[in-house]
Design a protein around this motif. Structure first.
Motif, short mmCIF file in Angstrom:
data_model
loop_
_atom_site.label_atom_id
_atom_site.label_comp_id
_atom_site.label_asym_id
_atom_site.label_seq_id
_atom_site.Cartn_x
_atom_site.Cartn_y
_atom_site.Cartn_z
N UNK A 16 7.68 3.87 27.73
CA UNK A 16 7.06 4.24 28.99
C UNK A 16 5.56 4.24 28.94
N UNK A 17 4.97 3.43 28.09
CA UNK A 17 3.50 3.35 28.04
C UNK A 17 3.10 1.99 27.50
N UNK A 18 1.93 1.51 27.97
CA UNK A 18 1.42 0.22 27.47
C UNK A 18 0.86 0.42 26.08
N UNK A 19 1.45 -0.24 25.11
CA UNK A 19 1.07 -0.01 23.72
C UNK A 19 0.84 -1.32 22.99
N UNK A 20 0.11 -1.22 21.91
CA UNK A 20 0.00 -2.35 20.99
C UNK A 20 0.64 -1.94 19.68
N UNK A 21 1.66 -2.68 19.28
CA UNK A 21 2.36 -2.31 18.04
C UNK A 21 1.62 -2.89 16.85
N UNK A 22 1.47 -2.08 15.79
CA UNK A 22 0.89 -2.55 14.54
C UNK A 22 1.93 -2.32 13.44
N UNK A 23 2.82 -3.31 13.25
CA UNK A 23 3.86 -3.13 12.24
C UNK A 23 3.28 -3.15 10.84
N UNK A 24 3.81 -2.31 9.98
CA UNK A 24 3.35 -2.26 8.59
C UNK A 24 4.50 -2.74 7.71
N UNK A 25 4.56 -4.07 7.56
CA UNK A 25 5.69 -4.66 6.84
C UNK A 25 5.72 -4.21 5.39
N UNK A 26 4.53 -4.08 4.82
CA UNK A 26 4.46 -3.88 3.36
C UNK A 26 5.21 -2.63 2.93
N UNK A 27 5.17 -1.57 3.74
CA UNK A 27 5.74 -0.30 3.28
C UNK A 27 7.17 -0.10 3.78
N UNK A 28 7.74 -1.14 4.42
CA UNK A 28 9.13 -1.01 4.88
C UNK A 28 10.08 -1.34 3.74
N UNK A 29 11.09 -0.51 3.56
CA UNK A 29 12.06 -0.78 2.48
C UNK A 29 13.02 -1.88 2.89
N UNK A 30 13.23 -1.98 4.22
CA UNK A 30 14.10 -3.04 4.73
C UNK A 30 13.51 -3.57 6.04
N UNK A 31 13.39 -4.86 6.12
CA UNK A 31 12.89 -5.47 7.36
C UNK A 31 14.04 -6.21 8.01
N UNK A 32 14.30 -5.86 9.27
CA UNK A 32 15.33 -6.57 10.03
C UNK A 32 14.61 -7.36 11.12
N UNK A 33 14.68 -8.68 11.01
CA UNK A 33 14.02 -9.52 12.00
C UNK A 33 15.06 -10.13 12.92
N UNK A 34 14.95 -9.81 14.19
CA UNK A 34 15.87 -10.40 15.17
C UNK A 34 15.24 -11.70 15.65
N UNK A 35 15.42 -12.75 14.86
CA UNK A 35 14.90 -14.07 15.21
C UNK A 35 13.39 -14.10 15.33
N UNK A 36 12.72 -13.10 14.77
CA UNK A 36 11.26 -13.06 14.87
C UNK A 36 10.67 -13.82 13.69
N UNK A 37 10.15 -15.01 13.96
CA UNK A 37 9.57 -15.83 12.89
C UNK A 37 8.13 -15.41 12.65
N UNK A 38 7.97 -14.21 12.13
CA UNK A 38 6.60 -13.67 12.01
C UNK A 38 5.78 -14.41 10.96
N UNK A 39 6.45 -15.18 10.11
CA UNK A 39 5.69 -16.00 9.17
C UNK A 39 5.15 -17.25 9.86
N UNK A 40 5.74 -17.59 10.99
CA UNK A 40 5.30 -18.78 11.71
C UNK A 40 4.33 -18.47 12.84
N UNK A 41 4.67 -17.47 13.66
CA UNK A 41 3.80 -17.23 14.81
C UNK A 41 3.45 -15.75 14.91
#
Lengths: 186, 923, 444
Positions: free
Chosen positions: B187-212
C-alpha cells in the motif's frame, strides 16, 4: 693575325657575356634565398594544423648556438614514454620577445594566436609494434644524441643512426639492460 | 582538474589526427602535431582516467574511462560506486565501440538532407513555434532520465508555456509490474533494494536478474551468496543465465507460474503463517484467499511434481532469511502485477522484508504522461510537436505500432540520437546528440545514489549536447524563463563538489522503511496466463539476453560477434525449441524456422536444446535479425507456429556445449566444502623453468562464472581484436582471445550448465613454444607465453600443437573504419595478416605498471596490474596476479582445494588455473 | 642385360632427347598451364591472405601441407630405389634408375615450395634459415620444422649430386654425339670426363659413396617429416610408429608414381626393349609388399589408440572411421589396402593397364591418406568445444595442382635435355664405352 684576332675578340666577348650571365644568375640566386616568403601563412580551417614545413625550425641555432637543453622543449622525455614536441605556447615563451622580425616567427605567432597547432615533418620513428619509453632511457642516463645523433649540429634534423633492432640490442647488451622480447615488442 | 581537462580537450583536437595514426595504424604518421596550448597536467603518452557513469542501460553502473591523448580507449567500472562496484557488463564494454561507431552521425538532418546546426536550430524553433501558434501540445519522449536532464525537460516545456507533465518516459524493457506489485502488497510506492548476498535461499520466479534490471550488481551479489553457501531455485520456462547459475531449475507449464507461487504461498502460510507476525486480519484474509490452491490442484494444473512444490516450501521455511524475486519478463503475463504482489506477500510471510529485502521510499517522480495518452492525443491531432530523446518506438515493431502510427500524424517530430534509428528515419529533424562519454548528465539508479556523468573527451564528430540544443532553441524562441543561462553542463557541474565529480558520484542518506503487509493483500489473485494466437501454435516466451538486453545496441558489431555460449550462434537471433518438440518437426539446430503469431513474423535459426521446456519456444531478444520480431513480442503472451524454411545457419563449431566431448574440461566438487583430489606432479625430462621475479597468472572460479561474456568483450576492446563479421565467424575465424565455452552436463537429469572462459593457458612447458621455428612465441621470465608478432611467419604449427585451441590466426588484414581506428588501444599493435595471436595476459598493462613502479622507485604491489578480463568480470570470477607473491589474491586462490588446471595430464603446467564448480544438488 | 646392340641403346636413348613430338608439346603445355593456374591462385593468397583457403580454427593445416608431405613421400622411392638397385647390382637399374632419381629431385623441389606457400607471411620464410644478423636472432632448433629445413635441403643436395654424378659418363658421351647448341652444354656439364681408366676408377669409387649416403638420408628425411606430427602432443599424431609409417608410405607412393612415369616413358619413347614387363612385375611386387606394410600400420594405429586408453585419441580414430571424413577414410582403405591385393596374381602384375590403374589408385589414395591423418587430428583434438571441419577451397586445390604441373614441367624438360636411361651402365664394359665414344660407332 686578323682572323685570329677576330676570333680572339669574339671568344673574349663570349666569355665576358658568360661571366656576366653567371654572376647575375648567382646574384639572383642569392637574392632569392635572402628574400622573405612572398605568401603570408596559408589559411587553415580552425582546429586543423597548418601546412608542414611552413616554419623552418633550425636546431643548429636553438640547440647549438643558444645551447638550449633538449628537455627544455621536448619536455616530456623524462616524464612520459613519448618525448613530445614543444607546444606553440612553449615557442612563444621566447619568441614573444626574440626574433619577432623573422617571417617564420611571425607565422609561428599567427598560428599561436589563432590557436591552431603547427605541423612538423616526422624524422624519427619506431615501428608500431615497438614500445619505446623515453623516460626510462633518460632515467638510465642515455644521452639523447646516442640515438638521435648530434642534432645541435644540424640545421634540419636528419636521422643519422638507423632505428633498427640491432642498434637497440647492441646498446641494451652494452648497458646490460633487459633483452627480453616483450620489453620492446608489443 | 576540470579546467585542466577543458584546456586539454580543447587543444587535443589537433593532436588527435596523428595521435590516432601513431596509436594504431600499421603505417606510421608522416606528420607530428603538438598542442597549440598544452593542458596543465596532461602528459602525452600517459593514460588519464575519468570517472563517469555507463548509460548503455538504465542500471547506470559507475564507470571509469581510460583516456589516451584525448581519446577514450577503454571503459571500466568504478570500484567506489555502489552500482557495479568496479565491474562492467558486455554492453558497457561495447560503449567505446559505440563512441567510434561508423554508424554515428555528426551533422543534423532535415529528413534525408544534411544541414548545419544553425539551420537545424532555426528549423527546430520554427517547428515548435508552429505548434505553439496552433495551440497544440509539445511533448517530450525520452529514455529514462532520472537526473537533472529529466527535470530540464519539464522546465523547458514550462518555459515554452506547456505543461511540465508532457514528458513521456519510453523504456521498452521497463518492468512496471514489480513496482505495482509492491504498491499493492504494502500500500505504498516503494523502491525495493534486494540484498541477495545475505539470503540463504533465493527463489527467482522467472526473474533473470543476471540478465536484466541491474545485472552487474545482482550477478556480483548472487556469486557472493553462492560462495557463502547459499542456495538458489529458479522457477521458469527456460534455462537462462540466472537459472543456469542457480542450484535448481524448476520448469512449470508456461503461464501457470502464478499457480505455483500461490501453491507455495499457501504451503508457507499453512505451515508458518501463525509465526509470521502478521495481523490476524491479514493472516485470515490470506488463508481465505489461498484456500483453493492446495498442492494437488496446483501440481496437476502446472504439471509439476507435488513433492517438488512441498520441498521448495520446506526449503524456504528452513532457510531464513530467504529472498523471493520476480516475476521476470519470462513469466510476466497480462496480470504480472498480481503475481508480483503474491511474490511480495511470500517475502512478507517469510519475514524477508527488512532482512534481505530493504525498501526505500520511491524517488519522487515528476508527474509525467503515459505513452498511451500521447498516442491517443497524437492520433486525435492535438499534438503539434514531439521531441524524442534517445527513444525509438518504431524500432520495436508491433507493440508500439499504434504509437508509431500516431507519431506519423504529428506535424513536427525532432529526435536526438547517436545513430539513425527507425524512428529517426521518419522524423522531420534529426539532431545528433553527444555520446554519453562526451556529455554532462547525472543519474539516480536508486534513491540516495547519484551518479555523475562527466564528459571524458571532446566530441568525436560535430555533435552537440541535446540539453544545450533545447536551451538554444528556447533562446531563439525567446522563452527562457527558469532555464539556465549557461550550458546545461555548466549548470549541472555547479550542483556538485569537485570531489564528487572526481569520484563520479554522490551518496545521500535515505532512511529505509519497513512496510507492513496490507490487510487487503491479494485482493485480486493472479490468473493463469493465456497465450493469444493460433491454437496449434506453441506458447512463446521472450527473454532478454545479457549481451543485448532489448537490443538497444543492435548495431554493436562487437556484441553481435561474440557467440552465445550455449547456442553457439553469433550475428543472429535464434528460437529455442526443446528436442522433444523439435523431433516431430524434424528440426535440428541451425534449421531456419519461420515464427508466425499475432506479434508478427520472423525467421530465425532454431536451437534444439533441453534448456527450454517442451511444448513451448523461447526467443532471446535484441539480436539483429530477430530484432524487430522478437522485440515485437515483448510482454505479450502469444502463441506462434513454427515452420521450416529449409534454409540453414551453420555454426562453425560442431560440439557447442561440449556434450559429445571425450575430455571434460569443467570439473565439479560436491557441496560447498568439496575439494578435488590433489594433483600429482608429473615427471619431465626438461629442467624446471625458473621465474625469478614474477609469475603472472590468471585464475577463473567456475563457481562464480555465469557466462555473461564481459571478459570476452573487455578483451576485444583492450587488445584491439578484430571483428571479422558473420561470414568469417561462420567459417570459424573468430579472433576472440577469451571465448566463453559452455559445458552442459545432463548426467543428473536436468541439464547443468557450467561456463568456461578459455584463453591462453600460459603454460610453463608450452607445446606451442617448442614447435615454433622462429622463436616468435616463447616463455618470458615473468611466466607469460609471449607472442612476438613481428617475428611470426605464420606456420600455424603452434596452433596445431596447442591442446587448448586458443591461438588465433589473421587470415586477412581485417577491415576497420577510420572512425573505429580512433578507438584502438595505442598500447597494443594491430596484428598484420598472416601472423598468429592470442591472449597476452594484457602484457601492455604489465609493462606499463612495471615501468611506473620502476619510475616511482617502488615495488609492484598486488593489484597494480589487472588484466582487462579480470577488471571487467562482474562476479569476480577472474583474478589476475603474481603467483610469486604469497600474499596476492591469486596465491590464496591457488591454495584453494578446488584449484585445478586444464588437461593436467599433458603436463603443460599452465599458468592459468580454474576453481572447480560446486554442485549443491537439488534442494 | 639387353640383347640390343650398344649402338642401338645409344640411338634409342638419344632419340628420347632429339625428336620432339606434338604429344610432348601437349604434355609440356598442359603442365605449364597447371603451373600458371597454381601461380595465379597463390598470387591471390599473397595479396589477400590465407583467408582464401578453407583453413579455420581449429584446422590450421590442410591441403597445402598434405601436398607437401605427399610430394616428399613420392620423392622418397626414386633415389632410394635407384641406390638399392645399384648395390644389389640389379639389371633393372640401368633402365629405371635415372628417371627415378630425376623424379626424386623434382618432387623435392616441388614439395619444398609448399611450406613457403602455406605460411602466413611467405615473404619472411627466410626466418627459418640460419643467417648471421645484428639482431642476434637464430631459429629454434627444438622445432621439427627447423629439422625439416635441414633434412630437406641436404636431401635435395645429395639427390642432385647423385643424379648428376650418375649422368657424368653419359654427358661425356653425348658431348661427342650431339650437334648444335647442346654440344657445348654437355661438354661443360661433363666436366671433361673422357672415360679414361683413371677417371672410371675414381668414378667407381665415388659413386657408391653417394649411393651409400643417399639411403640413410632418404630414411631420415622421411622420419624427420613425420616428426612434424609425431613430436606434437596431438591425439593421433603423437605416436612412435610415425617415422617408419612415413617411410613405408613414402616408398609406397613413390613406387606407384615410378610405375606411372616409366609406363609413360616406355609408351612415349618406345623403350619397350629396355623397360620390360619384368621390371613392372618387380615393381608391382614391391608395391604389393608396401601395401601390406601400410595396412599393418593402419591397423597398428587403431590398436594403439585403443590400447593407450586416451579418450581423446580414441575419439580421433573413432571419428576418422565414422565421422565427416568416413567416406575418404574407407576410400583410402580401398585404394591403399584392398586394391593392391590383386597384385598377388601374376596375371594382374603383368597386365600393364591393371597395374597402372592400381598405381593411380595408390597415388591418389596416399594423398588422401595424408590429408586424412592431418585434418582429422586437429579437427577433433582435446577441447570438444573447438571441434570443427575443413573443406579445401578451389583456389587451394589449384595451388596443389600447380605443384603437380610444376613437377611434370621439370620432368619433361629434363628428359628432353638429359638421357632418361643410363647409357653407359647399359653398356656392359668399359671397352663398350670407349667404343661408343669413337666416331665410327657413332655413325651406326
Amino acid at each position: 693575325m686578323p682572323r685570329l684576332g677576330w676570333s680572339a675578340r669574339r671568344t673574349g666577348l663570349a666569355l665576358a657575356l658568360v661571366a656576366i650571365a653567371l654572376s647575375v644568375g648567382a646574384f639572383e640566386a642569392r637574392s632569392q634565398s635572402a628574400a622573405p616568403p612572398a605568401a603570408p601563412p596559408a589559411e587553415v580551417p580552425p582546429g586543423q594544423p597548418g601546412p608542414a614545413g611552413e616554419v623552418p625550425f633550425n636546431h643548429q641555432v636553438h640547440a647549438g648556438q643558444y645551447k638550449i637543453p633538449c628537455l627544455e622543449c621536448h619536455a616530456y622525455a623524462d616524464k612520459s614514454p613519448s618525448a613530445g614536441l614543444p607546444s606553440g605556447r612553449k615557442c612563444m615563451g621566447c619568441h614573444k620577445f626574440v626574433g619577432k622580425d623573422k617571417p617564420e616567427v611571425q607565422i609561428l605567432t599567427k598560428r599561436f594566436e589563432d590557436g591552431t597547432p603547427l605541423r612538423w615533418e616526422r624524422v624519427f620513428a619506431v615501428p608500431d609494434f615497438i614500445y619505446f619509453s623515453h623516460r626510462m632511457h633518460v632515467r638510465a642516463k642515455v644521452e639523447c644524441k646516442e640515438c638521435h645523433g648530434d642534432v645541435a649540429a644540424q640545421k634540419t634534423v636528419q636521422q643519422e643512426k638507423p632505428f633498427t633492432m640491432g642498434q637497440c640490442l647492441t646498446c641494451h647488451e652494452a648497458r646490460n639492460a633487459s633483452r627480453d622480447c616483450l620489453v620492446c615488442h608489443k | 582538474m576540470k579546467v585542466s581537462r577543458r584546456g586539454f580537450l580543447g587543444t587535443a583536437v589537433g593532436a588527435l589526427g596523428t595521435g590516432v595514426l601513431a596509436g594504431c595504424s600499421e603505417k606510421l604518421p608522416r606528420y607530428l602535431v603538438p598542442y597549440a596550448t598544452p593542458p596543465d597536467d596532461a602528459v602525452p603518452g600517459l593514460a588519464r582516467h575519468y570517472r563517469t557513469v555507463c548509460r548503455e542501460c538504465p542500471a547506470s553502473c559507475g564507470a571509469t574511462a581510460r583516456v589516451r591523448d584525448g581519446r577514450a580507449v577503454k571503459l571500466e567500472g568504478n570500484p567506489d560506486f555502489p552500482v557495479g562496484r568496479g565491474a562492467l557488463c558486455p554492453r558497457g564494454q561495447a560503449a567505446i565501440e559505440g563512441l567510434y561507431a561508423p554508424g554515428r552521425i555528426g551533422t543534423p538532418r532535415a529528413g534525408a538532407r544534411e544541414i548545419d546546426w544553425a539551420a537545424a536550430e532555426k528549423l527546430f524553433a520554427a517547428g515548435l513555434q508552429r505548434a505553439l501558434d496552433d495551440k497544440k501540445l509539445v511533448v517530450v519522449v525520452t529514455r529514462p532520465e532520472t537526473g537533472q536532464l529529466g527535470k530540464l525537460f519539464g522546465t523547458w516545456l514550462e518555459a515554452l508555456g506547456q505543461a511540465p507533465t508532457q514528458v513521456v518516459t519510453f523504456d521498452a524493457m521497463d518492468r512496471p509490474w514489480l513496482r505495482q506489485g509492491q504498491e499493492r502488497a504494502f500500500g505504498a510506492a516503494l523502491t525495493a533494494v534486494p540484498d541477495l548476498a545475505s539470503a540463504k535461499l533465493i527463489l527467482s520466479i522467472g526473474d533473470d536478474f543476471v540478465e536484466e534490471g541491474s545485472p552487474v550488481e545482482r550477478a556480483r551479489a548472487f556469486a557472493d551468496q553462492r560462495a557463502a553457501g547459499g542456495k538458489s531455485i529458479y522457477v521458469g520456462p527456460r534455462l537462462s543465465l540466472t537459472a543456469a547459475a542457480a542450484d535448481q531449475w524448476i520448469s512449470v507449464e508456461p503461464g501457470t507460474e502464478s499457480l505455483f507461487v500461490l501453491g507455495l504461498l499457501r504451503q508457507v502460510v499453512d505451515r508458518a503463517g501463525a509465526r509470521a507476525g502478521l495481523e490476524a486480519a491479514t493472516l485470515e484474509n490470506l488463508q481465505h484467499r489461498l484456500a483453493p490452491f492446495d498442492v494437488a490442484a496446483v501440481a496437476a494444473r502446472s504439471r509439476v511434481d507435488p513433492k517438488k512444490l512441498q520441498d521448495v516450501a520446506s526449503a524456504l521455511l528452513s532457510a531464513r532469511p530467504s529472498l523471493c524475486l520476480g516475476p521476470g519478463r519470462a513469466v510476466a503475463g497480462a496480470d504480472a502485477a498480481a503475481l508480483a504482489e503474491t511474490v511480495q506477500v511470500l517475502n512478507a510471510v517469510l519475514g524477508n522484508v527488512g532482512q534481505t529485502l530493504r525498501f526505500l521510499p520511491a524517488a519522487p517522480t515528476a508527474p509525467s504522461m503515459e505513452l498511451a495518452e500521447l498516442t491517443r492525443k497524437a492520433g486525435a491531432g492535438d499534438v503539434g510537436a514531439v521531441v524524442l530523446h534517445h527513444a525509438d518506438p518504431a524500432g520495436y515493431g508491433p507493440v508500439y505500432s499504434a504509437f508509431a502510427g500516431a507519431l506519423a500524424r504529428v506535424p513536427f517530430v525532432a529526435t536526438f540520437v547517436n545513430e539513425l534509428d527507425d524512428t529517426a528515419r521518419k522524423a522531420h529533424l534529426v539532431l545528433p546528440d553527444n555520446h554519453f562519454l562526451e556529455n554532462w548528465s547525472d543519474v539516480r539508479p536508486r534513491p540516495g545514489v547519484v551518479g555523475i556523468q562527466q564528459p571524458v573527451m571532446e566530441p568525436v564528430l560535430g555533435t552537440r549536447a541535446a540539453a544545450d540544443e533545447l536551451l538554444a532553441v528556447a533562446r531563439i524562441l525567446g522563452k527562457t524563463t527558469g532555464l539556465p543561462k549557461e550550458t546545461f553542463g555548466e549548470a549541472l557541474r555547479q550542483t556538485f563538489q569537485p570531489k564528487e565529480i572526481e569520484q563520479g558520484f554522490r551518496l545521500e542518506e535515505v532512511a529505509a522503511v519497513v512496510p507492513r503487509l496490507s490487510p487487503s493483500a491479494l485482493a485480486q489473485l493472479p490468473s493463469v496466463v493465456t497465450f493469444q494466437g493460433p491454437e496449434q501454435g506453441l506458447p512463446l516466451v521472450i527473454v532478454p539476453t545479457f549481451r543485448h538486453l532489448d537490443g538497444r545496441q543492435p548495431r554493436s558489431a562487437l556484441l553481435q560477434e561474440i557467440p552465445d555460449p550455449l547456442s553457439g550462434f553469433s550475428w543472429t537471433g535464434w528460437v529455442e525449441v526443446n528436442s522433444a518438440t523439435a523431433a516431430p518437426l524434424g528440426l535440428t539446430s541451425g534449421d531456419v524456422v519461420a515464427l508466425e503469431g499475432p506479434g508478427g513474423r520472423c525467421e530465425v535459426p532454431a536451437f534444439v536444446t533441453n534448456s527450454v521446456r517442451a511444448g513451448m519456444v523461447a526467443v532471446p531478444v535484441g539480436d539483429a535479425t530477430a530484432l524487430l520480431a522478437s522485440k515485437g513480442f515483448i510482454g505479450a503472451g502469444t502463441r506462434v507456429t513454427l515452420r521450416r524454411t529449409g534454409a540453414r545457419v551453420e555454426r562453425s563449431k560442431t560440439d557447442v556445449g561440449g556434450a559429445k566431448g571425450a575430455e571434460k574440461l569443467v570439473r565439479t566438487v560436491e557441496g560447498p566444502a568439496g575439494a578435488l583430489p590433489p594433483a600429482v606432479p608429473l615427471p619431465s625430462m626438461y629442467p624446471p623453468v625458473e621465474h625469478p621475479v614474477h609469475r603472472w597468472a590468471l585464475s577463473i572460479d567456475l563457481d562464480r562464472c555465469n557466462g555473461c561474456g564481459a571478459c570476452t568483450a573487455a578483451c576485444y576492446v583492450e587488445n584491439n581484436l578484430a571483428i571479422v563479421g558473420a561470414d568469417q565467424v561462420a567459417r570459424g575465424r573468430s579472433m576472440s582471445w577469451l571465448p566463453v565455452m559452455a559445458d552442459v552436463d545432463t548426467s543428473h537429469g536436468t541439464p547443468e550448465v557450467s561456463y568456461l572462459p578459455l584463453g591462453c593457458q600460459h603454460c610453463t612447458a608450452a607445446p606451442c613454444e617448442s614447435v615454433c621455428p622462429t622463436f616468435a612465441t616463447y616463455h618470458t621470465p615473468e611466466g607469460l607465453n609471449a607472442q612476438v608478432y613481428s617475428r611470426c611467419i605464420g606456420t600455424r604449427y603452434c596452433e596445431n600443437n596447442c591442446p587448448y585451441g586458443v591461438r588465433r590466426f589473421n587470415f586477412y588484414d581485417w577491415p576497420r573504419a577510420p572512425s573505429e581506428r580512433l578507438g584502438l588501444n595505442p598500447d597494443v599493435t594491430v596484428r598484420e595478416r598472416g601472423v598468429t595471436e592470442k591472449c597476452t595476459l594484457c602484457s601492455q598493462r604489465i609493462r606499463t605498471a612495471e615501468e611506473q613502479a620502476k619510475f616511482d622507485k617502488r615495488e609492484l604491489h598486488d593489484g597494480d596490474v589487472v588484466s582487462a578480463c579480470a577488471a571487467a568480470c562482474p562476479t569476480q570470477a577472474i583474478v589476475f596476479g603474481d603467483l610469486k607473491d604469497p600474499t596476492s589474491a591469486i596465491s590464496r586462490r591457488a591454495a584453494d582445494g578446488r584449484a585445478y588446471k586444464l588437461l593436467e595430464e599433458l603436463n603443460t603446467q599452465p599458468g592459468v588455473f580454474y576453481l572447480a564448480r560446486r554442485r549443491r544438488g537439488s534442494t | 642385360m639387353s640383347e640390343a646392340s650398344l649402338a642401338q641403346i645409344e640411338k634409342d636413348t638419344v632419340a628420347t632427347m632429339a625428336g620432339t613430338t606434338w604429344r610432348y608439346w601437349l604434355a609440356l603445355g598442359s603442365a605449364v598451364a597447371l603451373v600458371g593456374l597454381g601461380a595465379w591462385a597463390w598470387s591471390v593468397a599473397l595479396r589477400e591472405g590465407l583467408g582464401i583457403t578453407g583453413l579455420n580454427e581449429p584446422v590450421m593445416w590442410g591441403a597445402l601441407i598434405t601436398t607437401f608431405v605427399f610430394f616428399i613421400g613420392v620423392s622418397h622411392s626414386g633415389t632410394l630405389v635407384s641406390a638399392i638397385l645399384f648395390f644389389t647390382r640389379s639389371p633393372l637399374r640401368a633402365a629405371i634408375g635415372r628417371s627415378a632419381e630425376a623424379m626424386t629431385v623434382f618432387t623435392i623441389l616441388t614439395a619444398g615450395l609448399y611450406p613457403i606457400v602455406h605460411i602466413g607471411r611467405s615473404w619472411l620464410f627466410f626466418f627459418v634459415l640460419p643467417y648471421p644478423n645484428q639482431r642476434q636472432l637464430w631459429m629454434n632448433f627444438r622445432s621439427p620444422l627447423t629439422w625439416d629445413v635441414f633434412a630437406i635441403t641436404s636431401y635435395v643436395t645429395v639427390s642432385m649430386l647423385f643424379l648428376y654424378m650418375g649422368m657424368l659418363p653419359d654427358l661425356a658421351l653425348l658431348a661427342r654425339q650431339v650437334q648444335g647448341w647442346r654440344r657445348p652444354l654437355y661438354r661443360v656439364l661433363s666436366l671433361g670426363f673422357s672415360g679414361t681408366d683413371g677417371e672410371w676408377r675414381i668414378f667407381e669409387k665415388a659413386y657408391p659413396i653417394f649411393a651409400g649416403v643417399v639411403i640413410p638420408l632418404a630414411v631420415s628425411v622421411h622420419s624427420v617429416v613425420s616428426w612434424d606430427f609425431a613430436m606434437t602432443l596431438m591425439p593421433g599424431w603423437h605416436s612412435a610408429v610415425f617415422a617408419p609409417y612415413f617411410v613405408a608410405g613414402a616408398i609406397f607412393s613413390g613406387i606407384a608414381v615410378a610405375v606411372l612415369l616409366l609406363a609413360g616413358l616406355r609408351r612415349g619413347y618406345h623403350l619397350e626393349r629396355y623397360i620390360t614387363p619384368k621390371h613392372f612385375d618387380m615393381l608391382a611386387k614391391l608395391l604389393l609388399a608396401m601395401s601390406l606394410v601400410m595396412t599393418f600400420v593402419y591397423a597398428t594405429e587403431f590398436f594403439m589408440a585403443f590400447y593407450r586408453g586416451s579418450n581423446a585419441e580414441m575419439e580421433v580414430f573413432r571419428w576418422r572411421a565414422t565421422g565427416t571424413y568416413a567416406p575418404v577414410f574407407w576410400g583410402v582403405v580401398l585404394s591403399n589396402s584392398v586394391a593392391p591385393i590383386a597384385l598377388f596374381w601374376s596375371r594382374v602384375r603383368n597386365n600393364l593397364p591393371a597395374l597402372i590403374t592400381i598405381s593411380v589408385l595408390v597415388t591418389v589414395g596416399m594423398w588422401f591418406e595424408r590429408f586424412l591423418f592431418i585434418v582429422t587430428t586437429i579437427a577433433r583434438s582435446f577441447v570438444s568445444q573447438n571441434w570443427g571441419n575443413y573443406i579445401p577451397t578451389w583456389k587451394e586445390s589449384f595451388i596443389c595442382l600447380g605443384g603437380l604441373g610444376w613437377f611434370f614441367m621439370l620432368f619433361l624438360v629434363f628428359i628432353k635435355l638429359f638421357p632418361c636411361m643410363a647409357i653407359s651402365e647399359s653398356m656392359q664394359s668399359q671397352h663398350a664405352v670407349d667404343a661408343a665414344v669413337t666416331p665410327e660407332a657413332s655413325h651406326a
